[in-house]
Design an enzyme around this catalytic site. Structure first.
Site, short mmCIF file in Angstrom:
data_model
loop_
_atom_site.label_atom_id
_atom_site.label_comp_id
_atom_site.label_asym_id
_atom_site.label_seq_id
_atom_site.Cartn_x
_atom_site.Cartn_y
_atom_site.Cartn_z
N ARG A 104 7.57 -6.01 -14.81
CA ARG A 104 8.52 -4.92 -14.65
C ARG A 104 9.89 -5.53 -14.37
O ARG A 104 10.06 -6.23 -13.38
CB ARG A 104 8.06 -4.06 -13.47
N THR A 108 16.06 -2.86 -14.60
CA THR A 108 15.88 -1.63 -15.39
C THR A 108 14.59 -0.90 -15.04
O THR A 108 14.44 0.28 -15.37
CB THR A 108 15.82 -1.98 -16.89
N ASP A 200 3.63 -5.71 -3.44
CA ASP A 200 3.47 -6.15 -4.83
C ASP A 200 2.05 -6.72 -5.00
O ASP A 200 1.72 -7.76 -4.43
CB ASP A 200 4.52 -7.20 -5.19
N ASP A 203 1.74 -10.40 -6.26
CA ASP A 203 2.11 -11.38 -5.23
C ASP A 203 1.04 -11.49 -4.15
O ASP A 203 0.73 -12.58 -3.66
CB ASP A 203 3.45 -11.00 -4.60
#
Ligand SMILES: O=c1ccn([C@@H]2O[C@H](COP(=O)(O)O)[C@@H](O)[C@H]2O)c(=O)[nH]1
Ligand code: PPV
Ligand code: MG
Length: 209
Positions: A104, A108, A200, A203
């Site tokens: 991702r 944006t 995340d 991660d």
């Protein structure tokens, strides 16, 4: 209106709470994500067609039900989806695996594709796309679009934690895709992370960042 199947079995809720804990390290995070994926796969495969077979027990021959030779495929969205793959394979060991690599873009928030490799006979298969997090829905929607180019028989999406906005996006782009999730959280924050979420997922699985 959620438009998704929420699989909130007590065992799943318990393991998901542990997964969310910021003090859960990568080893335990990987174990929990796979355990939840196994439990969810049980429900996601509930509609597998059965065929009648004759089996001889030690007592007598009788008719029983077995799964009709249905071809399944699992498609993890890299990297985070890999954290659910072994858990699903534990329940469906004969499934083939396709991979879609997406990240991702932090500016944006659009999904950027970097890899796509599907089983050759994907047009004969029913696919389960897996990603722990369904936030804006951009990654899942893009992954499903890539996969659809290979013309699979059907697609289901399985996530651990979702936001309603992501569910709405996938349903708008792909009304034919059934979504399964273990939880629908409150909202997204300014960086499009799910709140309260778990951070995340990539991660946390791999100890990066
Ligand atoms: O709280 C979050 C939100 C997102 N991710 C990662 O991003 C994608 C999904 O984001 P979309 O906005 O739906 O495209 C997902 O693959 C996760 O890897 C996350 O880890 N945690
Ligand atoms: O969706 P992202 O950008 O978080 O990618 P990854 O799964 O590699 O962490
Ligand atoms: Mg990530």
């Amino acid at each position: 209106m959620s438009n998704a199947v929420v699989i909130d079995h007590p065992l799943i809720q318990h393991k998901l709470a542990l997964l969310r804990d910021k003090d859960t390290g990568p080893k335990e995070f990987r174990e929990l994500a796979n355990e939840i994926a196994t439990l969810m796969a049980y429900e996601v495969t509930r509609d597998l067609p059965l065929k009648e077979v004759e089996i001889e027990t030690p007592i007598k021959k009788a008719k029983f039900k077995m799964i009709e030779g249905k071809k399944l495929g699992i498609v993890p969205i890299l990297r985070a989806g890999l954290g659910m793959l072994d858990g699903v394979l534990k329940l469906i060991p004969t499934a083939r695996v396709g991979h879609v690599g997406l990240y991702r873009d932090p500016e944006t928030l659009e999904a950027v594709e970097y890899y796509c490799k599907m089983p050759t006979d994907v047009s004969e298969r029913d696919l389960i796309v897996v990603d722990p997090m369904l936030a804006t829905g951009g990654s899942a929607s893009a992954a499903i679009s890539f996969v659809k180019e290979k013309d699979p028989r059907s697609i289901k999406l399985m996530c651990l934690v979702s936001a309603q906005v992501g569910i709405d996006r996938v349903k708008k782009d792909h009304p034919d895709v059934e979504i399964y999730t273990a939880a629908i959280d409150e909202k997204l924050n300014d960086h499009a992370y799910i709140v309260p979420g778990l951070g995340d997922a990539g991660d946390r699985l791999y100890g990066t960042r």
